[in-house]
Design a protein around this motif. Structure first.
Motif, mmCIF file in Angstrom:
data_model
loop_
_atom_site.group_PDB
_atom_site.id
_atom_site.type_symbol
_atom_site.label_atom_id
_atom_site.label_comp_id
_atom_site.label_asym_id
_atom_site.label_seq_id
_atom_site.Cartn_x
_atom_site.Cartn_y
_atom_site.Cartn_z
ATOM 1 N N ASP A 1 0.861 -1.177 0.000
ATOM 2 C CA ASP A 1 0.000 0.000 0.000
ATOM 3 C C ASP A 1 0.903 1.235 0.000
ATOM 4 O OD1 ASP A 1 -2.462 -1.342 0.078
ATOM 5 O OD2 ASP A 1 -2.463 -1.444 2.270
ATOM 6 N N VAL A 2 0.326 2.381 -0.317
ATOM 7 C CA VAL A 2 1.128 3.602 -0.448
ATOM 8 C C VAL A 2 0.456 4.756 0.284
ATOM 9 C CG1 VAL A 2 2.185 5.244 -2.049
ATOM 10 C CG2 VAL A 2 1.956 2.844 -2.715
ATOM 11 N N ALA B 1 3.314 7.654 -9.083
ATOM 12 C CA ALA B 1 4.410 6.807 -8.606
ATOM 13 C C ALA B 1 3.861 5.737 -7.668
ATOM 14 C CB ALA B 1 5.463 7.650 -7.901
ATOM 15 N N GLY B 2 2.918 6.118 -6.810
ATOM 16 C CA GLY B 2 2.293 5.150 -5.925
ATOM 17 C C GLY B 2 1.512 4.102 -6.684
ATOM 18 N N ARG B 3 0.802 4.535 -7.707
ATOM 19 C CA ARG B 3 0.047 3.592 -8.535
ATOM 20 C C ARG B 3 0.998 2.588 -9.204
ATOM 21 N NH1 ARG B 3 -3.504 6.884 -11.884
ATOM 22 N NH2 ARG B 3 -4.836 6.853 -10.067
ATOM 23 N N GLY B 4 2.167 3.074 -9.606
ATOM 24 C CA GLY B 4 3.149 2.166 -10.174
ATOM 25 C C GLY B 4 3.690 1.193 -9.142
ATOM 26 N N ALA B 5 3.811 1.653 -7.887
ATOM 27 C CA ALA B 5 4.357 0.795 -6.835
ATOM 28 C C ALA B 5 3.460 -0.396 -6.552
ATOM 29 C CB ALA B 5 4.570 1.609 -5.557
ATOM 30 N N VAL B 6 2.154 -0.195 -6.555
ATOM 31 C CA VAL B 6 1.269 -1.311 -6.225
ATOM 32 C C VAL B 6 1.228 -2.342 -7.345
ATOM 33 C CG1 VAL B 6 -0.160 0.211 -4.816
ATOM 34 C CG2 VAL B 6 -0.855 -0.282 -7.160
ATOM 35 N N ALA C 1 -1.975 -4.691 3.095
ATOM 36 C CA ALA C 1 -0.688 -5.101 2.546
ATOM 37 C C ALA C 1 0.343 -5.188 3.666
ATOM 38 C CB ALA C 1 -0.225 -4.114 1.484
ATOM 39 N N PRO C 2 1.264 -6.143 3.599
ATOM 40 C CA PRO C 2 2.300 -6.248 4.639
ATOM 41 C C PRO C 2 3.374 -5.178 4.526
ATOM 42 C CG PRO C 2 2.647 -7.895 2.947
ATOM 43 C CD PRO C 2 1.340 -7.237 2.616
ATOM 44 N N LEU C 3 3.398 -4.466 3.390
ATOM 45 C CA LEU C 3 4.375 -3.408 3.164
ATOM 46 C C LEU C 3 3.647 -2.098 2.883
ATOM 47 C CD1 LEU C 3 6.718 -5.374 0.740
ATOM 48 C CD2 LEU C 3 7.247 -4.790 3.126
ATOM 49 N N VAL C 4 4.223 -0.989 3.359
ATOM 50 C CA VAL C 4 3.638 0.325 3.132
ATOM 51 C C VAL C 4 4.730 1.270 2.632
ATOM 52 C CG1 VAL C 4 2.416 2.291 4.135
ATOM 53 C CG2 VAL C 4 1.941 -0.020 4.963
ATOM 54 N N ALA C 5 4.551 1.793 1.433
ATOM 55 C CA ALA C 5 5.458 2.818 0.930
ATOM 56 C C ALA C 5 4.982 4.167 1.441
ATOM 57 C CB ALA C 5 5.482 2.812 -0.594
ATOM 58 N N VAL C 6 5.906 4.987 1.912
ATOM 59 C CA VAL C 6 5.594 6.338 2.384
ATOM 60 C C VAL C 6 6.376 7.315 1.526
ATOM 61 C CG1 VAL C 6 5.761 7.959 4.297
ATOM 62 C CG2 VAL C 6 5.162 5.564 4.745
#
Length: 252
Positions: free
Chosen positions: A4-5, A38-43, A122-127
């Motif tokens: 998730d972002v 960029a967040g949309r690309g990350a997921v 999600a187990p990971l979170v981008a900030v």
């Protein structure tokens, strides 16, 4: 990889004479649009470049029309990734409070359109902070490091680090469990909870894996001099009116 972002866009922009950083235009898009894309690309990132298992993006900050975020949300690709909006409490409570608000929003029930396996926590979170004009370059490098080293449970977070040796906790990917643990701890330990808490306080005790990236890709915009380095300009009347062209690739 399932991530998730959280996009932070709630600062006062005091050194920009009150002009919201999120509304500054670089190339053909506002900084907030660039961060959301960029967040949309990350997921969408998966093992070996394959599609990811999905995720959600939450924007923490005011509902400011001058950011032209609506153009991004109307992009046909938006249907594959839910973008939420929330606000830190109290407003302008700082990045730590923003992260806590983002985590809370991501923990809520998914919208019907986002139902299914990809809508799970999600187990990971981008900030990511919206004032990094090259987030579209830095974040993929951090995600690549997560893919490479994610099995190492001694690592709590991966953060971009330029050649100036500055670690960027707002260009980072965290294990959600580690962030949840620190948010709960800061709430217990500080009289005002997350309000006004620094990122140093929030991330105290976390083990970071630095991810080397070009220093320019970690730069943020705090002043008009910073903005000039990236040809970032205030929003025009057409952007404020929502007539900004939809971005499809990003200025390079």
């Amino acid at each position: 990889m399932h991530v998730d972002v959280i996009v932070l866009a709630g600062g006062r922009s005091s050194r920009l004479d009150g002009v919201a950083k999120a509304s500054l235009v670089v190339g053909s898009t506002t900084l907030l649009q660039r961060a959301v894309e960029a967040g949309r690309g990350a997921v969408a990132v998966g093992e070996g470049g394959s599609p990811g298992t999905g995720g959600r993006v939450v924007v923490v900050g005011p509902d400011d029309e001058t950011t032209a975020l609506g153009d991004t949300l109307r992009d046909p690709r938006a249907s594959s990734c839910a973008v939420l909006r929330t606000r830190e409490a109290p407003p302008f409570g700082g990045p730590a409070a923003g992260i806590a608000a983002g985590l809370a929003a991501l923990s809520g029930p998914p919208a019907p359109a986002a139902a299914g396996p990809a809508a799970a926590r999600a187990p990971l979170v981008a900030v990511i902070a919206c004032d990094h004009p090259r987030v579209d370059r830095a974040l993929p490098a951090v995600l690549a490091a997560v893919l490479r080293d994610g099995a190492d449970e001694s690592i709590d977070a991966w953060a971009a680090r330029g050649r100036d040796d500055r670690l960027q906790p707002l260009l980072a990917v965290y294990r959600r469990a580690a962030l949840d643990r620190r948010v709960a701890a800061v709430r217990r330990e500080r009289a005002h909870g997350l309000d006004g808490a620094s990122m140093r306080t929030l991330t105290e005790g976390l083990t970071f894996a630095p991810v080397p990236v070009p220093t320019v890709d970690t730069a943020d915009i705090d002043t008009w001099a910073d903005a000039a380095r990236f040809d970032a300009t205030p929003p025009t009347a057409s952007v404020a009116a929502g007539d900004h062209p939809t971005h499809s690739g990003g200025a390079r």
